[in-house]
Design an enzyme around this catalytic site. Structure first.
Site, mmCIF file in Angstrom:
data_model
loop_
_atom_site.group_PDB
_atom_site.id
_atom_site.type_symbol
_atom_site.label_atom_id
_atom_site.label_comp_id
_atom_site.label_asym_id
_atom_site.label_seq_id
_atom_site.Cartn_x
_atom_site.Cartn_y
_atom_site.Cartn_z
ATOM 1 N N ASP A 1 0.840 -1.199 0.000
ATOM 2 C CA ASP A 1 0.000 0.000 0.000
ATOM 3 C C ASP A 1 0.873 1.246 0.000
ATOM 4 O O ASP A 1 2.062 1.196 0.337
ATOM 5 C CB ASP A 1 -0.939 0.005 1.211
ATOM 6 C CG ASP A 1 -0.186 0.139 2.527
ATOM 7 O OD1 ASP A 1 0.753 -0.652 2.756
ATOM 8 O OD2 ASP A 1 -0.522 1.039 3.324
ATOM 9 N N GLU B 1 0.165 -0.803 5.815
ATOM 10 C CA GLU B 1 1.204 -0.231 6.667
ATOM 11 C C GLU B 1 1.078 1.286 6.745
ATOM 12 O O GLU B 1 1.224 1.877 7.822
ATOM 13 C CB GLU B 1 2.589 -0.627 6.144
ATOM 14 C CG GLU B 1 3.738 -0.323 7.112
ATOM 15 C CD GLU B 1 4.261 1.103 7.031
ATOM 16 O OE1 GLU B 1 4.925 1.552 7.987
ATOM 17 O OE2 GLU B 1 4.011 1.774 6.007
#
Length: 453
Positions: free
Chosen positions: A94, A156
């Site tokens: 991400d 994250e």
């Protein structure tokens, strides 16, 4: 039959052979806007996880896409040869939101090379981390000397809210002798680093209220405090005149092992001419071993829409970076106490917790760290790696330390001080990326050799 061991020259040639394809796949990943924040299209995070899974399957790994109430993570496994250790390779797929697109010199999701750097959101943080792992696996092919577990997280940047549940649910699959976390930075272009400490984080909101409703600024101004001025005065109490954090009770030390030349630091930070640094002591202590406190945003009327009225309430988002040795829960408590204690003019103060993460210190001794330093020294043509702290926070490292206490943890980096991770015009130095890929292949080889004795 024993699998033939690849020599250093073998690995150099194999990594060089694989780099063009690795870069092409990195560019494909950068084109996927996988942002896990609320309000964004999470089908793109799903698409990103599928793309990573495909890459790992192509390396001969058994792959699962897993969830624990949050965004998808990818786990890939390949069993160790007899007697060899297992190495977990971590990265995240991400990315951060892009912010104001007008500040980007090119489309953030269309990778572009300029002056030896690849520009695009996630090009450095952390899709290059994924591809460094893939490059090493491709270089070895079917001659991998260790077992591997790739754990590629999907949220994250949004705080890793489901990470502990994922680790608990898949603990047996993730069990490893060594954990390599490719989500940090190097000391400089041409100088590798091992990260040995990271600050923790506490994010919260503070709201001040002075009125039940807005009132005419001419009729009541001069006697009634407006909330925005009150908030500004409250925020000003968070630092002393030198810019040191003035919240009593936060941990701070002076123990950084190297210093940061001020001229280099000013240039890398992009400090405008005439602006001074804040805080006292060595720059590396201010960045690594002391707390920092920033105001990330303020909710108040926009200037173009503001009437001539006293603002009844105003809100700010605060972020505290915690020095190693501090505790996030205790730090939030002392910050909350400070804000309430210093409320100007009797204003009502409300403090709301958002999220936190623990700081950590990593033991950088032993045969695994020796293997890493040797691999870095070789990949960077004889340049010794620097042990650094990092001012940013990767709270899950403390979680890994707790859940896998016997594993040696290495925090490595694909970034450099010019990468501008999280900001506009994020980029990856392609020459350094090639060194990172070679270093990881050498590291796996030398970890295997250390285990053989």
């Amino acid at each position: 039959m024993t699998t033939p061991i690849m020599t250093e020259s073998d690995l150099r040639a194999a990594v060089a052979r694989e780099l063009p394809g690795v870069r092409a796949d990195l560019e494909r990943l950068v084109r996927i806007p996988g942002i896990a924040f609320e309000g964004f299209d999470h089908t793109q995070v799903e698409r990103s996880a599928e793309a990573v899974a495909e890459l790992l399957r192509g390396c001969g790994l058994d792959v699962d896409i897993v969830r624990a109430g949050g965004q998808p993570a990818v786990i890939g496994r390949k069993a160790a040869p007899p007697g060899a250790p297992t190495v977990m390779l971590y990265a995240h797929h991400d990315v951060q939101p892009v912010g104001d697109r007008a500040l980007w010199e090119s489309d953030p999701f269309e990778p572009v090379e300029r002056d030896g750097r690849l520009y695009g959101r996630g090009a450095a943080d952390d899709k290059a981390g994924i591809m460094a792992h893939v490059a090493a696996l491709r270089a070895f092919g079917d001659r991998l000397p260790v077992g591997v577990v790739l754990f590629i997280e999907g949220e994250e940047e949004y705080g890793s809210d489901s990470l502990e549940r994922l680790l608990a649910e898949h603990r047996d699959k993730l069990a490893s002798d060594v954990i390599v976390i490719a989500d940090s930075t190097n000391w400089d272009v041409g100088v590798p680093a091992l990260t040995t400490s990271l600050r923790g984080i506490v994010n919260c909101f503070v709201e001040v209220r002075t009125l039940n409703h807005a009132v005419h600024s001419g009729m009541f101004g001069g006697a009634v405090p407006d909330a925005l001025t009150t908030l500004v005065r409250l925020l000003a109490t968070l630092h002393d005149d030198a810019g040191n954090v003035a919240v009593e009770g936060l941990v701070g030390k002076e123990e950084a092992s190297v210093d940061y030349p001020e001229d280099r630091f000013r240039a890398e930070a992009g400090l405008v001419e005439g602006a001074t640094l804040i805080g006292t002591g060595r720059i590396t202590d201010r960045l690594w071993t002391k707390p920092a406190l920033a105001v990330l945003g303020i909710d108040a009327p926009a200037t173009a829409e503001a009437p001539n009225a006293l603002v009844p309430a105003a809100k700010a988002k605060l972020s505290v970076r915690l020095a190693p040795g501090d505790d996030p829960k205790r730090a939030y408590a002392v910050l909350s106490d400070h804000l309430r204690k210093h409320a100007p003019w009797g204003a009502q103060v409300t403090v709301t917790f958002e999220h936190d993460g623990a700081p950590c210190v990593i033991d950088a001794t032993g045969p695994v760290c020796d293997a890493a330093r040797s691999a870095f020294r070789t990949a960077w043509d004889g340049t010794d790696p620097v042990d650094i702290g990092v001012g940013g926070s990767i709270p899950f490292i403390a979680t890994f330390q707790e859940m896998f206490p016997q594993a040696s943890i290495l925090v490595t980096g694909v970034e450099d001080p010019h990468a501008r991770a999280h900001g506009p015009n994020e980029s990856l130095h392609l020459g350094e990326f090639a060194r990172v890929c070679l270093a990881e292949a050498l590291l796996l080889s030398r970890v295997a050799a250390a285990a053989r004795g």
